[in-house]
Design a protein around this motif. Structure first.
Motif, PDB file in Angstrom:
ATOM      1  N   VAL A 133       0.853  -1.198   0.000  1.00  0.00           N
ATOM      2  CA  VAL A 133       0.000   0.000   0.000  1.00  0.00           C
ATOM      3  C   VAL A 133       0.884   1.240   0.000  1.00  0.00           C
ATOM      4  O   VAL A 133       1.837   1.343   0.785  1.00  0.00           O
ATOM      5  CB  VAL A 133      -0.924   0.018   1.239  1.00  0.00           C
ATOM      6  CG1 VAL A 133      -1.721   1.304   1.295  1.00  0.00           C
ATOM      7  CG2 VAL A 133      -1.879  -1.169   1.219  1.00  0.00           C
ATOM      8  N   VAL A 134       0.571   2.193  -0.893  1.00  0.00           N
ATOM      9  CA  VAL A 134       1.363   3.424  -1.012  1.00  0.00           C
ATOM     10  C   VAL A 134       1.261   4.234   0.279  1.00  0.00           C
ATOM     11  O   VAL A 134       0.173   4.448   0.815  1.00  0.00           O
ATOM     12  CB  VAL A 134       0.876   4.267  -2.213  1.00  0.00           C
ATOM     13  CG1 VAL A 134       1.633   5.590  -2.294  1.00  0.00           C
ATOM     14  CG2 VAL A 134       1.038   3.497  -3.516  1.00  0.00           C
ATOM     15  N   THR A 135       2.418   4.679   0.794  1.00  0.00           N
ATOM     16  CA  THR A 135       2.446   5.487   2.029  1.00  0.00           C
ATOM     17  C   THR A 135       2.848   6.933   1.753  1.00  0.00           C
ATOM     18  O   THR A 135       2.539   7.830   2.536  1.00  0.00           O
ATOM     19  CB  THR A 135       3.447   4.885   3.045  1.00  0.00           C
ATOM     20  OG1 THR A 135       4.744   4.812   2.422  1.00  0.00           O
ATOM     21  CG2 THR A 135       3.013   3.499   3.498  1.00  0.00           C
ATOM     22  N   GLU A 136       3.541   7.150   0.634  1.00  0.00           N
ATOM     23  CA  GLU A 136       4.046   8.503   0.358  1.00  0.00           C
ATOM     24  C   GLU A 136       4.313   8.652  -1.137  1.00  0.00           C
ATOM     25  O   GLU A 136       4.789   7.728  -1.787  1.00  0.00           O
ATOM     26  CB  GLU A 136       5.364   8.686   1.144  1.00  0.00           C
ATOM     27  CG  GLU A 136       5.859  10.109   1.192  1.00  0.00           C
ATOM     28  CD  GLU A 136       7.162  10.212   1.999  1.00  0.00           C
ATOM     29  OE1 GLU A 136       8.079  10.886   1.507  1.00  0.00           O
ATOM     30  OE2 GLU A 136       7.254   9.607   3.089  1.00  0.00           O
ATOM     31  N   GLY A 137       3.974   9.826  -1.690  1.00  0.00           N
ATOM     32  CA  GLY A 137       4.208  10.094  -3.110  1.00  0.00           C
ATOM     33  C   GLY A 137       3.058   9.608  -3.973  1.00  0.00           C
ATOM     34  O   GLY A 137       2.064   9.072  -3.478  1.00  0.00           O
ATOM     35  N   ALA A 138       3.200   9.812  -5.277  1.00  0.00           N
ATOM     36  CA  ALA A 138       2.158   9.399  -6.232  1.00  0.00           C
ATOM     37  C   ALA A 138       2.788   9.185  -7.604  1.00  0.00           C
ATOM     38  O   ALA A 138       3.788   9.825  -7.944  1.00  0.00           O
ATOM     39  CB  ALA A 138       1.068  10.454  -6.321  1.00  0.00           C
ATOM     40  N   SER A 139       2.207   8.267  -8.369  1.00  0.00           N
ATOM     41  CA  SER A 139       2.702   8.004  -9.717  1.00  0.00           C
ATOM     42  C   SER A 139       1.676   7.176 -10.474  1.00  0.00           C
ATOM     43  O   SER A 139       0.781   6.576  -9.872  1.00  0.00           O
ATOM     44  CB  SER A 139       4.033   7.242  -9.660  1.00  0.00           C
ATOM     45  OG  SER A 139       4.515   7.006 -10.969  1.00  0.00           O
ATOM     46  N   ARG A 169       6.748   5.701  -2.175  1.00  0.00           N
ATOM     47  CA  ARG A 169       7.118   4.665  -1.211  1.00  0.00           C
ATOM     48  C   ARG A 169       5.873   3.857  -0.883  1.00  0.00           C
ATOM     49  O   ARG A 169       4.775   4.393  -0.886  1.00  0.00           O
ATOM     50  CB  ARG A 169       7.647   5.290   0.091  1.00  0.00           C
ATOM     51  CG  ARG A 169       8.934   6.069  -0.077  1.00  0.00           C
ATOM     52  CD  ARG A 169       9.392   6.603   1.271  1.00  0.00           C
ATOM     53  NE  ARG A 169      10.602   7.403   1.169  1.00  0.00           N
ATOM     54  CZ  ARG A 169      11.294   7.863   2.214  1.00  0.00           C
ATOM     55  NH1 ARG A 169      10.863   7.606   3.442  1.00  0.00           N
ATOM     56  NH2 ARG A 169      12.388   8.572   2.032  1.00  0.00           N
ATOM     57  N   PHE A 170       6.070   2.571  -0.611  1.00  0.00           N
ATOM     58  CA  PHE A 170       4.917   1.782  -0.191  1.00  0.00           C
ATOM     59  C   PHE A 170       5.320   0.784   0.893  1.00  0.00           C
ATOM     60  O   PHE A 170       6.490   0.409   1.003  1.00  0.00           O
ATOM     61  CB  PHE A 170       4.265   1.081  -1.383  1.00  0.00           C
ATOM     62  CG  PHE A 170       5.033  -0.089  -1.951  1.00  0.00           C
ATOM     63  CD1 PHE A 170       4.759  -1.390  -1.541  1.00  0.00           C
ATOM     64  CD2 PHE A 170       6.021   0.108  -2.917  1.00  0.00           C
ATOM     65  CE1 PHE A 170       5.453  -2.470  -2.070  1.00  0.00           C
ATOM     66  CE2 PHE A 170       6.713  -0.967  -3.446  1.00  0.00           C
ATOM     67  CZ  PHE A 170       6.432  -2.259  -3.025  1.00  0.00           C
ATOM     68  N   ARG A 171       4.328   0.405   1.692  1.00  0.00           N
ATOM     69  CA  ARG A 171       4.564  -0.567   2.767  1.00  0.00           C
ATOM     70  C   ARG A 171       4.253  -1.963   2.240  1.00  0.00           C
ATOM     71  O   ARG A 171       3.157  -2.225   1.735  1.00  0.00           O
ATOM     72  CB  ARG A 171       3.684  -0.266   3.984  1.00  0.00           C
ATOM     73  CG  ARG A 171       4.011  -1.141   5.198  1.00  0.00           C
ATOM     74  CD  ARG A 171       3.134  -0.840   6.395  1.00  0.00           C
ATOM     75  NE  ARG A 171       1.762  -1.273   6.191  1.00  0.00           N
ATOM     76  CZ  ARG A 171       0.746  -0.478   5.929  1.00  0.00           C
ATOM     77  NH1 ARG A 171       0.929   0.830   5.820  1.00  0.00           N
ATOM     78  NH2 ARG A 171      -0.476  -0.941   5.754  1.00  0.00           N
ATOM     79  N   ALA A 172       5.215  -2.863   2.341  1.00  0.00           N
ATOM     80  CA  ALA A 172       5.020  -4.231   1.852  1.00  0.00           C
ATOM     81  C   ALA A 172       3.947  -4.939   2.682  1.00  0.00           C
ATOM     82  O   ALA A 172       3.964  -4.875   3.911  1.00  0.00           O
ATOM     83  CB  ALA A 172       6.328  -5.001   1.932  1.00  0.00           C
ATOM     84  N   GLU A 173       3.005  -5.576   1.985  1.00  0.00           N
ATOM     85  CA  GLU A 173       1.957  -6.345   2.680  1.00  0.00           C
ATOM     86  C   GLU A 173       2.096  -7.837   2.411  1.00  0.00           C
ATOM     87  O   GLU A 173       2.079  -8.644   3.320  1.00  0.00           O
ATOM     88  CB  GLU A 173       0.564  -5.876   2.227  1.00  0.00           C
ATOM     89  CG  GLU A 173       0.114  -4.585   2.881  1.00  0.00           C
ATOM     90  CD  GLU A 173      -1.367  -4.291   2.634  1.00  0.00           C
ATOM     91  OE1 GLU A 173      -1.924  -4.775   1.634  1.00  0.00           O
ATOM     92  OE2 GLU A 173      -1.957  -3.579   3.472  1.00  0.00           O
TER      93      GLU A 173
END
Length: 737
Positions: free
Chosen positions: A267-273, A307-311
């Motif tokens: 899940v994305v935690t910071e930024g966008a693309s 950045r994203f948090r690994a799930e």
């Protein structure tokens, strides 16, 4: 045996040389205590085994397989196993290539001398010298494997090759050393060095082409594995560190730079693309990922960074599940293959018996040349009866078919499903998320006097609402700027209210407006009635005095659904629709989609019962769904198909998954099934015909009528070409539309 502790594993089997080897290895494993079931697929070289680890371990299984003359890779690290298998395959292919080239180079002069220059001095001795390394060095593996089989009172393809070539060679050596033995009996002392060496060369060539073909059929897996990067950049204590993918754990924060592949699910935690998710959805347009958005392994980041948090990591990612599904499917056996395996299991002993019987008959009725011709017949029968074409007929076609399906976004769990799809004559479709998009959208909006000046207030009220339909309105007015709303209040089952510019505004159902004494214009009432008849959900927007707008919200039919349903119907397949939605909505959607049979307000169990009813009428039923509520119906159906954007449970239960959730893939899957089964039948036909014609001819059945005896050298060429033709025919599937 208790089934509580049963585990199912797939291990690569090494050192198998033909389809009979697969039967032999399978029998060894099946005979072990604690093994529930075992299946060896020759084309994929995979053993799929269910066993109780409390009774028998993977090490015990490997030891038994090794004792049988084969080997087993039981490492749990799948990535390492894949790399090792690739390395073994490459090494085997290169070794076979060297052996084949040498065998051809040494055999060619033997053939030329044997056919055209038999009268030159020392012709037999030259052929003897050239053929010896071909048979006992380059063909050594045939003898080693035949001996291993003999030790276990078994026989396979190598037994046939070892027996035929050694007999032809020894017979020729005897005739070279003691020509007077035959000359004294009025028989010319022929030698068959060229037959023995060319047989080895041809079989090595056939195996080289088989090995190359097996590498081609697994290309779908390699493409999928290639979607995952080998290393990732993680944030640890504020620093960027590049680590191998194997060291990524859940909750790690991962940085994705422009152009990089997403390594794991999260899940994305910071930024966008924007991220290219065509690998999963089939859609070429990149999807915007912002904070809170889900990203998946194998998808490709575009120009931004985030950045994203690994799930989900390792084998839990969607990409890993897809790879596993394709691997399991390619390693599974079609029902027809089980019959072929039984035939291959008894084939070699039967052939040896036919060879010996033909030898004895020739001795009895063949006159002065009876022994010689009997020996030739024995050798030729053993050569021509290679069961490889038979063993490769089904698995190669299944592998190519399932691989092609994966490339087209159709994931097939097992070979049985691929074989069954062609028989389907009834398709049952869930409504929401299958025929329709599965998300409500605003389809119509009518403003009082066409005045939409207050749309910013409507947008702002809905932005604060928690009602599921509010999202549809928010998305519809995505380009509108919000205004300040005070005294916001949500009334359950009615709607919302709030103040803007010191005036009260309301969004909700008609009853809510009536309770507030709000006046509704006749033009809006007429529009509301029309929209309700179309099975759309109607909501109202008003100020403190008058209704300002009527808004219709509906779950839209996917653009591709209608054409997919028409394709199915035009091919003679009946289409049914099941939904938990109300009768009016169900009837409207069924009418628009062109479906005449449907059932509304169906609970999960009722969906399964509906499928049972169709099956009781003799129909082969495919169920297509995407939700947890479809899982029982999916399990009940003959062929279960899940939509890739649906729930994990639906995908676990289903035998097929359509990654893009596009219904047009279902007619494609059925067509692929028909093509694959047709290819299997063609392969089996040619393999059986080849043996049915070849063995009697090799035994000399035509000799009394035409004087024709099959040359052992021609038999070797025909045998090798039969295997190559079967594999080539399977690979034709790749290029079919």
């Amino acid at each position: 045996m208790k089934t509580d502790n049963i585990v199912k594993k797939a291990y690569p089997v090494l050192q198998m040389s033909c389809a009979s080897c697969a039967i032999s290895a399978e029998s060894i494993v099946k005979g072990l205590e604690g093994v529930v079931s075992a299946s060896v697929n020759f084309a994929t070289t995979m053993l799929t085994v269910e066993f109780n680890p409390a009774i028998v371990t993977a090490e015990d299984i490997r030891a038994a397989v090794q004792d049988g003359g084969y080997d087993l890779l039981i490492e749990e690290d799948k990535a390492a196993t894949t790399d090792l298998l690739d390395e073994i395959h490459t090494k085997k292919y290169n070794g076979l290539k060297r052996k084949t080239i040498l065998a051809v180079v040494l055999s060619l002069p033997v053939v030329v001398i044997g056919m055209f220059f038999m009268d030159i001095p020392y012709a037999n001795e030259i052929m003897w010298v050239l053929s010896t390394p071909v048979i006992f060095w380059l063909g050594k593996d045939f003898f080693v494997n035949a001996w291993k089989q003999a030790r276990h009172r078994s026989a396979n393809m190598d037994t046939l090759v070892a027996l035929s070539t050694s007999m032809a060679y020894l017979f020729s050596v005897f005739n070279t050393l003691f020509p007077q033995f035959w000359a004294g009996r009025g028989v010319h002392p022929h030698v068959y060095f060229e037959a023995a060496s060319v047989i080895i060369a041809f079989i090595l060539l056939g195996r080289l082409l088989e090995e190359k073909a097996k590498g081609n059929t697994s290309s779908a897996i390699k493409k999928l594995i290639g979607l995952q990067p080998k290393t990732v950049t993680v944030v640890e204590f504020g620093e960027y560190n590049e680590i191998p993918i194997e060291r990524v754990y859940a909750d790690d924060i991962i940085v994705v730079k422009p152009g990089e592949k997403v390594a794991v699910d999260g899940v994305v935690t910071e930024g966008a693309s924007y991220v290219d998710e065509s690998m999963l959805s089939g859609e070429p347009v990149p999807v915007l990922k912002e904070k809170g958005g889900k990203v998946y392994a194998g998808t490709i980041n575009q120009k931004g960074s985030f950045r994203f948090r690994a799930e989900k990591v390792g084998s839990d990612t969607m990409l890993a599940q897809i790879i596993k599904m394709v691997q399991d499917a390619q390693g599974s056996k079609a029902p027809v293959q089980k019959l072929v395996d039984k035939i291959a299991g008894i084939f070699v002993p039967v052939v040896i018996t036919i060879a010996l019987v033909s030898f004895v008959i020739w001795i009895i009725v063949g006159g002065t040349n009876g022994f010689t011709q009997g020996l030739l017949a024995l050798v030729t029968v053993l050569i021509i009866a290679c069961p490889c074409a038979l063993g490769l007929a089904t698995p190669t076609a299944i592998m190519v078919g399932i691989g092609k399906g994966a490339e087209k976004g159709i994931l097939i769990k097992d070979a049985e499903s691929l074989e069954l799809a062609k028989k389907v004559n009834a398709v049952v479709l869930d409504k929401t998320g299958t025929i329709t998009e599965g998300k409500p959208v605003v389809t119509d909006i009518l403003w009082l006097n066409n005045d939409d000046v207050k749309k910013d207030i409507l947008y702002s009220l809905e932005k604060q609402s928690e009602h599921p339909l509010a999202d549809a309105v928010i998305n519809y007015f995505s380009d509108v700027s919000p205004v300040a709303v005070s005294d916001f209040e949500s009334i359950t089952g009615a709607g919302v209210r709030g103040k803007a510019d010191n005036e009260d505004y309301f969004v909700g159902n008609r009853k809510f407006l009536d309770e507030k004494g709000i006046i509704v214009d006749n033009s809006l009432i007429a529009e509301s009635d029309k929209l309700s008849k179309e099975a759309k959900t109607v909501i109202w927007f008003s100020d403190s005095d008058n209704a300002l707008a009527v808004i219709a919200i509906s779950d839209q039919i996917k653009e591709t659904s209608v054409s997919a349903i028409r394709k199915l119907q035009s091919s003679g397949i009946e289409v049914y629709m099941l939904t938990g939605d109300n009768e009016a909505t169900a009837m409207e959607i069924a009418s628009k989609a062109g479906i005449s049979h449907y059932k509304a307000e169906a609970l999960p169990q009722q969906k399964a019962e509906y499928i049972k009813e169709l099956q009781s009428e003799g129909k082969i039923v495919a169920m297509v769904g995407d939700g947890i509520n479809d899982s029982t119906a999916l399990a009940q159906a003959d062929l279960s198909i899940a939509m890739g954007k649906g729930s994990d449970i639906a995908m676990d239960v289903a035998k097929m998954t359509i990654i893009s959730s596009d219904l047009t893939k279902i007619p494609e899957a059925i067509k692929l099934s028909k093509q694959t089964v047709a290819t299997i039948r063609q392969n089996l036909f040619w393999a059986f015909i080849y043996n049915l014609i070849g063995i009697p001819v090799a035994a000399g059945i035509l000799y009394p009528f035409s004087g024709f005896l099959l040359n052992p050298m021609i038999a070797g060429a025909a045998m090798a070409l039969s295997s190559v033709s079967v594999v080539s025919n399977s690979l034709r599937l790749k290029w079919k539309k």
